[in-house]
Design an enzyme around this catalytic site. Structure first.
Site, PDB file in Angstrom:
ATOM      1  CD  GLU A 269      -1.349  -0.545   3.590  1.00 13.98           C
ATOM      2  OE1 GLU A 269      -2.212  -1.056   3.499  1.00 13.98           O
ATOM      3  OE2 GLU A 269      -0.965  -0.001   4.881  1.00 13.98           O
TER       4      GLU A 269
ATOM      5  CG  HIS B  47      -2.505   0.393   7.848  1.00 13.15           C
ATOM      6  ND1 HIS B  47      -2.431  -0.419   6.820  1.00 13.15           N
ATOM      7  CD2 HIS B  47      -3.373  -0.321   8.642  1.00 13.15           C
ATOM      8  CE1 HIS B  47      -3.098  -1.463   6.996  1.00 13.15           C
ATOM      9  NE2 HIS B  47      -3.804  -1.194   8.056  1.00 13.15           N
TER      10      HIS B  47
END
Lengths: 299, 393
Positions: free
Chosen positions: A218, A256
């Protein structure tokens, strides 16, 4: 074959009496994981609802049960300490599920682990690790997986992912196409963490039973770029990748702690370009990870 | 979490780092008084906002009289500041600082952040101060010096001295700069910061070292042990929906599209945004409900999505692991009862407790008249894009 964990892995749960720890200890037991006990300081001598012995310290748990892996659900303020305790007690595979550990705590824990080989850390802030059909250490739903040695499995894959739920997505898509998983590992979304892409690519590359590898990254950081360089140099098995966050705006942290594009570094496009340049096939959509691998493998 | 410049200056001052004198003011009259108090030919009035881009937006102003200070303050306190970082709605200004002008001989950049490739904290320094460090790093990376801190012992004296000499500090000034670096690194560790910047750090024409502008961000995960920092937070600087989301432990970021998303897991939430775009539409938000979402939290998540007037359709994508599908299904039904869904809702559920969730949803046709279920991610994206397309047409 598999990596990190198998049917002989003896697992304890640190934080076994908390709600998440208790729920997932049961989940792992039901899956067939060899759960041998748990640790909650102050509750040593008791048993959990499944009859597993509870210990005050990891050291004691290891001594009494021969545990060589742990699954950590200890709350964030104490989780780094729990990781160090496990390493000091000689636990080989430390799986930290806990989300929200302070980064500077992880900096210390990571430095502590350097002197503690052969302990390896997976996570924190991750779903855990599973060798389907043998051992599940973590919170992933077991039923979506297909064991690599299942008669329905035509080819095999090892999965490495920074994202928990995207791991499930990839597993599910592979399983429904007859691609069994040797092992699936969620490495977690934190900036400072245990095993990273490269170490796991290396393990899967050396594992005879693993025929291909999926890596799910990601935005944020440069781990995917480093992984791409490693694959180009070392990995002969087919690798398929997906990068989440193509539409993420720069400067905003996407959940995150690690998922942020800053100063132009860590964008999905730069990662995808690096992966493609290393000969890795990149799935365009999160829904086509399995399909892309199936095509590469000719399944 | 962020704090204002004046609070960051205070943190530095408390650690013994030289910061120029300044007055924190909240009214135009106070600004004028501050100007008089300094009795200098020139002062700077700076709006205290979290967002960058103040200078270009006219919210940092040089003033040469008390009247000018009052006028500048009046403008800043009665206008919202908009910059490339704030979006068109801008942010409110309620605090300013007034500081006497400083005669600068030389400017430096000093920063500290977590270096994830090294798994430790790193000090970043450059003799090109006063400008965007990202720009310097891009154009001439050799002018940006990085020095990793020992993960357990922190920055050592020799490292700070090395940095100071590399930056071109000389003699006594080098010792002062090294001490300042040590002090900043200690504040960083003590406060669990994620970013600390002094930009610029200056040498004045009369030979003093001063931290002119300071910025601190903190690790949200460590705030549980820093109540003093939490008390500094200024919620007016955040978007109201972001504040609501934070209170409900949701990761929410408003975006520009018209399809609201509710997803578990940050990676899957990003991927869900990506797949919406891949099918020709735009996401209205990033929303990760997290693993330990409660029924109340999930209902609030729907509330937040629906309070964005741009939202013309909702995509719920749950792959249950630690989060349970039935909790989300229950919340969906509750939200249907409490607020009602007028826009199409497409739901894709898989994973932990999915059977239970499907039962709940199939028994809730009256609460959820606009509900469509999807078999997988592509199906879900196609359905929601098609439904919103129809609404728009």
């Amino acid at each position: 074959m598999s990596i990190l964990v198998n049917k002989n892995t003896r697992v304890i749960c640190q934080g076994i009496t908390g709600s998440a720890g208790a729920f997932h200890t049961k989940g792992c037991l039901d899956y067939g994981t060899k759960m041998v006990g748990g640790v909650t300081p102050g509750k040593g001598g008791q048993k959990d609802p499944n009859g597993l012995p509870i210990f005050d310290t990891v050291e004691r748990a290891v001594k009494e049960t021969g545990a060589d892996a742990t699954m950590i659900f200890v709350p964030p303020p104490f989780a780094a300490d729990a990781i160090m305790e496990a390493a000091d007690a000689g636990i080989k595979t430390i799986v930290a599920i806990t989300e929200g550990i302070p980064v500077l705590d992880m900096v210390k824990a990571k430095a502590f682990l350097k002197d503690k080989s052969p302990s390896v850390l997976i996570g924190p802030n991750c779903p855990g690790v599973i060798t389907p059909g043998e051992s599940k250490i973590g919170i992933m739903p077991g039923y979506i997986h297909l064991a690599a040695n299942d008669p329905k499995s035509k080819k095999t894959v090892g999965i490495i992912s920074r994202s928990g739920t995207l791991t499930y997505e990839a597993v599910w898509q592979c399983a429904s196409r007859g691609i069994g998983q040797t092992t699936a590992v969620g490495i977690g979304g934190d900036p400072v963490k245990g095993l990273n892409f490269i170490e796991l690519l290396d393990l899967f590359n050396k594992d005879a039973a693993t025929q291909s590898i999926i890596m799910i990254g990601e935005i944020g950081g440069s781990d995917e770029e480093a992984a791409a360089a490693f694959v180009k140099q070392n990995v002969k098995k087919p690798v398929v990748a997906f990068i989440a966050g193509r539409t993420a705006p720069p400067g905003r942290r996407m959940g995150h702690a690690g998922a942020i594009i800053s100063g132009g570094e860590g964008s999905a496009d730069s990662k995808i370009a690096a992966l493609k340049a290393a000969g890795i096939t990149v799935a365009e959509s999160p829904a086509t990870i399995g399909e892309t691998l199936a095509k590469v493998l000719g399944v | 979490m962020k704090i204002h410049e004046y609070q960051a200056r205070q943190l530095l001052a408390d650690a013994g780092i030289p910061v120029p004198s300044a007055e924190v003011v909240r009214t135009p009259d106070e600004a004028a008084e501050a100007f008089k108090k300094f009795s200098q030919p020139m002062c700077v009035v700076k709006a205290q906002v979290y967002a960058g881009g103040r200078g270009k937006a006219g919210f940092v102003k040089l003033v040469k009289s008390a009247d000018e200070a009052r006028e500048a303050a009046k403008f800043m306190l009665t206008h919202r500041m908009t910059s490339y970082q704030t979006g068109p709605e801008g942010v409110p200004v309620s605090v300013l600082i007034v500081a006497p002008g400083v005669d600068i001989a030389q400017e430096f950049y000093l920063g500290i952040t977590v270096d994830r490739t090294r798994n430790t904290v790193t000090m970043i320094a450059s003799a090109e101060g006063g400008v965007e460090i990202e720009e310097v790093a891009k154009k001439s990376p050799e002018k940006v010096i990085k020095e990793p801190l020992h993960p357990l012992l922190g920055l050592q004296g020799y490292q700070a001295r090395e940095l100071a000499f590399k930056l071109g500090f000389k003699d006594k000034m080098a010792n002062q700069a090294a001490k300042l670096m040590m002090d900043v690194s200690k504040v960083f560790i003590k406060t669990d910061a994620s970013l600390a910047e002094i930009n610029p750090l200056v040498i004045t024409k009369d030979g003093k070292l001063l931290a002119i502008d300071a910025k601190f961000n903190f690790d949200d995960n460590a705030l549980f042990r820093h109540n003093d920092l939490v008390a500094m937070e200024d919620e007016t600087q955040e978007k109201p929906l972001d504040v609501r989301a934070k209170k409900a432990s949701l990761n929410y970021i408003a975006l520009d599209g018209n399809i609201g998303c509710l997803v578990n897991g940050a990676g899957l939430a990003m991927a869900t945004m990506d797949i919406i775009k891949l099918h020709g539409a735009e996401p209205a938000n990033f929303l990760d409900v997290g693993g330990s979402v409660t029924p109340e939290g999930a209902v609030e998540a729907f509330n937040i999505i629906l309070s964005d007037p741009k939202v013309k359709g909702i995509l719920v994508n749950i792959f249950g692991g630690i989060a349970k599908c039935d909790v989300i299904a229950d919340a969906l039904v509750k939200a249907g009862r409490q607020i009602g869904f007028k826009v199409p809702v497409v739901v894709r559920l898989e994973g932990t407790n999915v059977e239970k969730a499907r039962e709940i949803l199939s028994g809730a046709k009256s609460e959820l008249p606009t509900l469509q279920t999807a078999s997988d991610l592509t199906d879900a994206a196609k359905k929601v894009v098609a439904a919103v397309g129809r609404v728009a047409a």
